[in-house]
Design a protein around this motif. Structure first.
Motif, PDB file in Angstrom:
ATOM      1  N   ASN A  17     -11.021  -1.705   9.924  1.00 61.25           N
ATOM      2  CA  ASN A  17      -9.831  -1.556  10.760  1.00 61.25           C
ATOM      3  C   ASN A  17      -8.816  -0.718   9.994  1.00 61.25           C
ATOM      4  N   LEU A  18      -9.066   0.613   9.959  1.00 61.77           N
ATOM      5  CA  LEU A  18      -8.328   1.518   9.087  1.00 61.77           C
ATOM      6  C   LEU A  18      -7.117   2.124   9.781  1.00 61.77           C
ATOM      7  N   CYS A  66     -12.550  15.881  19.392  1.00 57.80           N
ATOM      8  CA  CYS A  66     -12.024  15.986  18.029  1.00 57.80           C
ATOM      9  C   CYS A  66     -13.070  15.494  17.024  1.00 57.80           C
ATOM     10  N   ILE A  67     -12.916  15.906  15.784  1.00 60.03           N
ATOM     11  CA  ILE A  67     -13.797  15.463  14.713  1.00 60.03           C
ATOM     12  C   ILE A  67     -13.210  14.201  14.107  1.00 60.03           C
ATOM     13  N   ALA A  68     -14.008  13.161  14.035  1.00 62.97           N
ATOM     14  CA  ALA A  68     -13.561  11.885  13.472  1.00 62.97           C
ATOM     15  C   ALA A  68     -14.372  11.585  12.214  1.00 62.97           C
ATOM     16  N   PHE A  69     -13.678  11.296  11.143  1.00 60.87           N
ATOM     17  CA  PHE A  69     -14.347  10.919   9.901  1.00 60.87           C
ATOM     18  C   PHE A  69     -13.387  10.074   9.069  1.00 60.87           C
ATOM     19  N   LYS A  70     -13.920   9.496   7.996  1.00 57.10           N
ATOM     20  CA  LYS A  70     -13.097   8.684   7.101  1.00 57.10           C
ATOM     21  C   LYS A  70     -12.852   9.449   5.805  1.00 57.10           C
ATOM     22  N   PHE A  84      -1.796   8.271   1.164  1.00 51.04           N
ATOM     23  CA  PHE A  84      -3.041   7.622   0.764  1.00 51.04           C
ATOM     24  C   PHE A  84      -2.796   6.969  -0.584  1.00 51.04           C
ATOM     25  N   GLU A  85      -2.817   5.667  -0.622  1.00 50.10           N
ATOM     26  CA  GLU A  85      -2.699   4.990  -1.896  1.00 50.10           C
ATOM     27  C   GLU A  85      -3.985   5.202  -2.694  1.00 50.10           C
ATOM     28  N   LEU A  86      -3.979   4.826  -3.946  1.00 47.74           N
ATOM     29  CA  LEU A  86      -5.178   4.965  -4.767  1.00 47.74           C
ATOM     30  C   LEU A  86      -6.299   4.104  -4.192  1.00 47.74           C
ATOM     31  N   LYS A  87      -7.454   4.698  -4.020  1.00 48.26           N
ATOM     32  CA  LYS A  87      -8.655   4.059  -3.468  1.00 48.26           C
ATOM     33  C   LYS A  87      -8.511   3.686  -1.992  1.00 48.26           C
ATOM     34  N   GLU A  88      -7.494   4.157  -1.332  1.00 46.26           N
ATOM     35  CA  GLU A  88      -7.317   3.829   0.091  1.00 46.26           C
ATOM     36  C   GLU A  88      -8.160   4.753   0.954  1.00 46.26           C
ATOM     37  N   LYS A  89      -8.619   4.205   2.073  1.00 41.97           N
ATOM     38  CA  LYS A  89      -9.421   4.952   3.039  1.00 41.97           C
ATOM     39  C   LYS A  89      -8.717   4.953   4.389  1.00 41.97           C
TER      40      LYS A  89
END
Length: 254
Positions: free
Chosen positions: A58-59, A69-73, A106-111
């Motif tokens: 749940n990002l 649209c292009i969706a990616f993480k 984007f925090e560190l290690k955040e996705k």
């Protein structure tokens, strides 16, 4: 008397299988109940895992979800917060505007989940007649960090990946991902390093050229070449036409 004894034995014999049958039935029912409980437990655990996975995915999102649209993480695995994200196709010269909100990062290690529209309203009509020869074109991405520095990541196949991880090694910012179609792992490190090395070489050459002394010029050097005209005495101004001494006539002086 014998008849009564035979009847009693017969009843006893018939009663034993019945008891065994009942016991077997009860054992079977108990085993089935235990099996059902185990299956329910496994299903519950599986559902719990799925629920946990969904909660983890749940990002937060960047960009607007639109048709086509292009969706990616995108995951930040660098040592700095990311505050800017811009994307363009590899053959374009200009990046889009920053896709992130002013107070987003984007925090560190955040996705986060990214939604990128390939076409804008301005060029949608122009691209209508284009053929889809390259089903998976490559894209470039500009990452801006909290310290104001930025780095470009090149040649990403955005339409054939699920998660793009931005990394940093030896001062080189690059991306890694796995292609959905072939499961092949990709990295842009070699590309980014080659670009960085070329930029460093160009800068060094420019600095060397700037440090070379200018061509010297002596302002007191008057050794011009007048060999074409002889000013050493081509016309005889040492005397008159009659070969006199060249002195002015006394009459003229008077």
């Amino acid at each position: 008397m014998k008849k009564k004894l035979l009847m009693a034995l017969l009843v006893g014999v018939l009663a034993v299988p019945s008891s065994v049958s009942c016991f077997a039935a009860e054992s079977t029912d108990a085993a089935a109940a235990d099996s059902d409980e185990e299956e329910e437990t496994e299903e519950t655990e599986a559902e719990d895992k799925d629920t946990t996975a969904k909660k983890k995915e749940n990002l937060k999102t960047v960009g607007e979800k639109k048709d086509g649209c292009i969706a990616f993480k995108l995951r930040n695995a660098t040592s700095k917060k990311i505050i800017g994200l811009a994307i363009k196709t590899a053959d374009e010269t200009e990046f889009t505007e920053n896709m992130m909100e002013e107070d987003d990062s984007f925090e560190l290690k955040e996705k986060k989940r990214i939604y990128f529209s390939k076409e804008t309203e301005e060029n949608a009509e122009e691209n209508t007649d284009e053929t889809a020869e390259d089903k998976a074109p490559t894209y470039d991405m500009r990452i801006t960090f909290e310290d104001g520095t930025s780095a470009d990541v090149h040649g990403i196949v955005l339409e054939d990946l699920r998660t793009l991880t931005i990394r940093e090694k030896d001062g080189i910012v690059y991306g890694t991902y796995k292609m959905k179609s072939t499961k092949e792992k990709k990295t842009t490190y070699d590309t980014e390093k080659a670009i960085a090395d070329q930029a460093a070489a160009d800068a060094a050459a420019a600095q060397a050229a700037a440090s070379q002394p200018a061509e010297s010029y002596d302002s007191n050097d008057y050794s011009y070449d007048y060999s074409g005209e002889d000013y050493s005495g081509g016309d005889d101004y040492s005397g008159g036409e009659d070969g006199g001494d060249g002195c002015l006539d006394n009459g003229l002086l008077g």
